[in-house]
Design a protein around this motif. Structure first.
Motif, short mmCIF file in Angstrom:
data_model
loop_
_atom_site.label_atom_id
_atom_site.label_comp_id
_atom_site.label_asym_id
_atom_site.label_seq_id
_atom_site.Cartn_x
_atom_site.Cartn_y
_atom_site.Cartn_z
N TRP A 8 -38.48 23.59 22.12
CA TRP A 8 -39.97 23.53 22.52
C TRP A 8 -39.99 22.61 23.57
N ASP A 9 -39.50 21.49 23.60
CA ASP A 9 -39.73 20.17 24.41
C ASP A 9 -38.98 20.66 25.81
N GLU A 10 -38.04 21.44 25.78
CA GLU A 10 -37.50 21.79 26.99
C GLU A 10 -38.40 22.71 27.69
N ARG A 11 -38.73 23.70 27.04
CA ARG A 11 -39.73 24.71 27.37
C ARG A 11 -41.14 24.08 27.98
N TYR A 12 -41.39 22.98 27.37
CA TYR A 12 -42.71 22.42 27.99
C TYR A 12 -42.54 21.88 29.22
N ALA A 13 -41.19 20.95 29.21
CA ALA A 13 -40.80 20.32 30.36
C ALA A 13 -40.58 21.42 31.56
N ALA A 14 -40.08 22.42 31.28
CA ALA A 14 -39.95 23.49 32.58
C ALA A 14 -41.37 23.69 33.09
N PHE A 15 -42.23 24.00 32.31
CA PHE A 15 -43.67 24.59 32.53
C PHE A 15 -44.18 23.45 33.07
N ARG A 16 -44.15 22.12 32.70
CA ARG A 16 -45.02 21.05 33.70
C ARG A 16 -44.34 20.76 34.93
N ALA A 17 -42.71 21.21 35.07
CA ALA A 17 -42.15 21.03 36.31
C ALA A 17 -42.49 22.21 37.42
N GLU A 18 -42.70 23.36 36.50
CA GLU A 18 -43.37 24.28 37.58
C GLU A 18 -45.03 24.11 37.94
#
Length: 953
Positions: free
Chosen positions: A651-661
């Motif tokens: 989940w942390d990785e998915r959230y980090a990718a979302f915020r990077a986008e």
């Protein structure tokens, strides 16, 4: 007529100076361009050689088969949405085959690139007067660039870019196609506010390479090499020395001197050091009068123009203009910028020539330019305004600048419009009617602005000043308030909106109703729930007879949001009745907004199944109607739903990718996202990280007291309680407890009430704890609040735990069943653990069952500390699994327990904190820490360099 450029005085092609002193910078540019996707920034002062560097790099890339598209920003660009990017994309046609299928997103470019319309998908439909979202244009540009890749998009002179173009390039840079690069050149000292080149700090996303290249002045040997490449045997030591001194390392000055020398007999010398102005004055003296007239006209016109315009401004007949233009081109005073487009090679050269003109000559040329441009079939309004201002005619300048701004708005070029409107509003002698028009125009286009600081300051000054009609002031104040709340996260925006209601109500009822309903639905503690309902009733009465269906839809959507947030059952039926199709797309967008708001509220009330359905429907409607902000919010709700559903691994990785986008998107659910990050960190023993996440929410919430921050207050208070800081824990929750009755927010299942009850009991305040639980029960009794039902069982269990363990266990079991039915495994496991703990002294077998169930969930989620706590309880019941003796060790690899220790060390935890997190003795922790550091060959400080991660072996 077609002309050969770059010829010397004898007609032979002039030798361009050698490309010197930039080999390292060229290698950096090409290296980054070869590691696509890449974003490359080239910075340097005027005349330093940025364009030459990029041209050399582009030539090499073209030889390799890379398609290079180039556009440039100009200070006097006529309105054209995203003009520099559109200019660059016009060249893409040569690589697009007719009939080739492109992604539908490229269709948004069809109105901007009419010459490529037959090779682009149809443009999406939109309401009349509605400007195209920059996010949609960015996606369209991405699709087009991807279709012709390998490709490099170059945009020069970004210091003159309008705000919309900067934001478009920022969005593109964050999501470049795999085989493409973006190259931007700029003068840092001339960027607006000396801020970042893209208007906001750009961080390259993962997988995107790049370079930041700063050009400095050339050294002596480089300048000498440049001179020898042009002058050959003429380059005597004395001449070279003079050239170096005069240029002071600036390539443009050296090049202009070399042009002067190339036209002189062998043995000519240069005089004392001088400026570009003097260089151009001397060169103009050697031109025949007609050529001087053409050059002077070009200097005043300021932008490349066609031969007819030059002739009219210079006062020459066509034949004389053609000959004069040939002479100016041959002398390299002017250059050809494109078909029938002539001007100076560099802005400094134009400025030097302009500065040489005597005042009367300059004035006469501006007057003639104004007449010529106004007589054109399509008058260039930005240029006309420029010449009116240069003539000192403030009234005419204001008239033309306002016309240019309104034209820019009409064609969707909000960046150019904003720049013009800011200039107009800074004029101290602005007439009242024009002041109101300009201020309203700026307020209405401010919504897409990434750089909102300047606009907010301007609008604040406007509404505080005299002379505006009440209705205009109210509309501007409303937009100001919304910018403060939505973009600056400044709660003072509510006060501005409240004042806007008074100014609008008697003049613009639809706008007044909009303001009222906004105040009704805002999540801060400024208004009580009863006051919110009063605002809504007032808004509904105001638009009851209005023909504006979009205004009615807006108020209706806000009413549903408020009712849903207060757990009112009727909200569900009202939401279902909203139109999903309508001739007016704004009506459907309000439906999408109501659905998205209901999904967010559903997360807070633990109506997860309904929230998932509402989120999916809102997302589909938002994509269909290009509502970018709603799309981003719905995707954040999807992340939260997955966390609540127990999808913690990754989940942390998915959230980090979302915020990077969406790195700079203001999200209303930031408080919720940070809170679940904090809960996850605490569950994994990373207390310092959890405190930071919770603290970040509460620090920015001190003035708002937002209901979405309830979870952060509960999370921080639980950590404080676990550390024996009961008084600090109570202070953390106390302020937010006051919000619950005022906002009727008992329905929010974010753990605040159970945490407060537990803290009060720990402090020996059982009466207060019972009062809280009773208030919570009464507050949710008739409402649609499944999470609050579970939390009510938790509160009753906590109250019974000290004297009635079996009753407490029953309440905890009911909470567990409720959470399980909702679909939240972590909350169900916490309740199961509490049931097991209560049963431990009276029914050990059932206690073991509950604790074992909780351990299974914790271990699947990676909730290390929670699992360790349950194992500790099981050991107390004599049920912990025995560790087999003689088992093979892990050698140089980390054992599972050592990996847990390593993660906590990486987070900066002390031995004492690790012992508390894993329920181990200090001595055992010392041994584990020593083994971890030895196996990894590092120290505690080395471990902290990668916080929160266990180093791999």
């Amino acid at each position: 007529m077609t002309m050969q450029t770059g010829a010397g005085s004898g007609g032979a092609p002039r030798r361009a100076p050698a490309f010197v002193g930039r080999q390292r910078e060229l290698a950096a540019l090409l290296g980054a361009a070869h590691s696509r996707p890449a974003v490359i920034l080239v910075e340097g002062e005027a005349g330093i050689g940025k364009s030459r560097l990029v041209a050399e790099g582009a030539a090499e890339l073209r030889r390799e088969g890379v398609r290079v598209l180039t556009g440039a920003c100009h200070p006097l660009r006529e309105p054209l949405p995203f003009g520099p990017v559109v200019d660059a994309l016009r060249d893409a046609g040569r690589w697009l085959r007719t009939g080739r299928t492109l992604g539908a997103s490229a269709g948004v470019l069809a109105p901007l690139l009419p010459d490529l319309a037959d090779r682009l998908p149809p443009a999406p439909s939109q309401a009349p007067g509605q400007s195209t979202s920059r996010h949609l244009v960015a996606q369209g540009v991405r699709t087009l660039v991807e279709a012709i890749a390998p490709a490099v998009l170059v945009v020069e002179d970004m210091q003159w870019a309008d705000e919309a173009t900067r934001e478009l390039l920022l969005l593109l840079g964050r999501d470049l196609p795999a085989d493409s690069a973006l190259v931007l050149t700029y003068r840092a000292e001339d960027l607006p506010g000396r801020g970042p080149v893209l208007g906001t700090a750009f961080r390259r996303p993962s997988g995107t390479s790049g370079a930041e290249i700063a050009l400095h002045r050339l050294g002596t040997e480089d300048l000498r090499a440049m001179a020898r490449s042009v002058l050959g045997d003429q380059a005597t030591p004395a001449l070279l020395g003079t050239l170096v001194r005069r240029s002071e390392g600036l390539p443009l000055v050296a090049e202009e001197d070399l042009i002067t020398l190339e036209g002189r007999p062998a043995g000519s010398v240069l005089g004392v050091p001088r400026s570009l102005r003097e260089i151009f004055a001397e060169r103009a003296e050697r031109l025949p009068p007609p050529a001087v007239a053409v050059v002077n006209a070009a200097a005043v016109l300021a932008v490349p123009v066609g031969e007819q315009v030059l002739a009219a401004c210079a006062g020459l007949d066509p034949a004389a203009t053609g000959e004069a233009l040939l002479v100016a081109l041959s002398a390299s005073v002017l250059r050809e910028h494109g078909p029938d487009s002539y001007g100076f090679a560099h802005v400094l050269a134009r400025q030097a020539q302009y500065d040489n003109l005597p005042g009367p000559v300059r004035y006469q040329l501006h007057r003639r330019a104004l007449e010529v441009l106004q007589a054109l079939p399509t008058p260039p309004l930005v240029q006309i305004a420029h010449h009116a201002r240069a003539l000192g005619d403030t009234a005419a300048w204001l008239e033309h600048a306002m016309a240019a701004a309104e034209q820019a708005v009409s064609v969707g070029d909000q960046g150019t419009a904003a720049a013009l409107l800011h200039e107009i509003l800074e004029e101290p002698r602005l007439p009242p009617d024009l002041h109101a028009r300009a201020a309203l125009s700026l307020a209405r286009i401010a919504w897409d602005a990434t750089e909102y600081t300047r606009t907010i300051a301007t609008l604040r000054r406007i509404v505080a000043g005299p002379g505006l009609p009440a209705a205009a002031r109210g509309e501007i104040r409303l937009d100001l308030g919304l910018m403060l709340l939505n973009q600056a996260a400044d709660p003072s925006g509510e006060a501005e909106i409240e004042r806007a209601v008074e100014e609008l109500e008697g003049h613009r009822p639809e706008q007044a109703a909009r303001a009222m309903s906004l105040l009704a639905m805002w999540e801060t503690s400024r208004f009580s729930a009863a006051e919110q309902r009063a605002w809504l009733a007032r808004a509904e009465a105001t638009v009851a007879g209005s023909p504006d269906r979009a205004a009615q839809a807006s108020v209706r959507a806000n009413r549903i949001t408020v009712l849903a947030g207060q757990g009112r059952p009727e909200a569900t039926d009202l939401l279902a009745a909203l139109p999903r199709t309508d001739p007016d797309p704004q009506v459907v967008r309000h439906t999408a907004r109501a659905l998205a708001n209901a999904a967010e509220i559903g997360l807070c009330l633990a109506r997860d199944a309904g929230a998932a359905e509402q989120c999916a429907e809102a997302l589909a409607l938002s994509r269909r109607h290009h509502a970018h902000a709603l799309i981003v919010h719905c995707r954040s709700y999807e992340l939260l739903l997955s966390w609540f559903a127990g999808e913690w691994p990754g989940w942390d990785e998915r959230y980090a990718a979302f915020r990077a986008e969406y790195v700079d998107e203001p999200l209303a659910v930031d408080d919720l996202l940070a809170s679940v990050e904090g809960v996850t960190a605490a569950a994994r023993g990373r207390a310092s990280r959890a405190v930071e996440r919770f603290g970040r929410v509460l620090a920015r919430d001190t003035a708002r007291m937002n209901v979405n921050a309830l979870g952060a207050a509960a999370g921080l208070a639980r950590i404080q309680l676990s550390r024996g800081e009961a008084d600090a824990a109570w202070r953390t929750v106390a302020e937010y407890l006051d919000v619950l009755p005022r906002k009727e927010a008992w329905v929010y299942a974010l753990d605040l009430v159970p945490a407060a009850v537990e803290i009060a009991l720990h402090r020996g305040e059982s009466a207060r704890a019972r009062e809280l639980a009773d208030g919570h029960r009464d507050g949710v009794a008739t409402l649609d609040a499944p999470g609050a039902v579970a939390e009510q069982h938790l509160c009753r269990g906590l109250l019974a735990a000290a004297g009635e363990p079996e009753r407490a266990a029953r309440e905890f079991d009911r909470a567990r069943a409720q959470w399980s039915g909702i679909g939240r495994p972590y909350q169900a496991a916490l309740a199961a653990e509490r049931a097991g703990q209560s049963l431990g002294a009276v029914r050990a077998a059932e206690a073991v069952t509950r604790l074992t169930e909780a351990v299974g969930v914790y271990e699947r989620l990676g909730a290390t500390t929670d699992a360790a706590r349950c194992h500790h309880l099981l050991r107390g019941l004599g049920q912990e699994r025995a560790v087999s003796r003689g088992r093979a060790g892990y050698g140089s690899e980390l054992s599972p327990r050592e990996r847990e220790v390593a993660r906590l060390l990486g987070d900066g935890a002390t031995n004492k904190e690790i012992a508390a997190a894993l329920f181990l003795s200090p001595r055992t922790v010392e041994q584990h820490v020593a083994k971890v550091l030895r196996k990894l060959g590092t120290t505690r400080d080395g471990m902290r360099s990668t916080p929160g991660e266990a180093p791999a072996r």
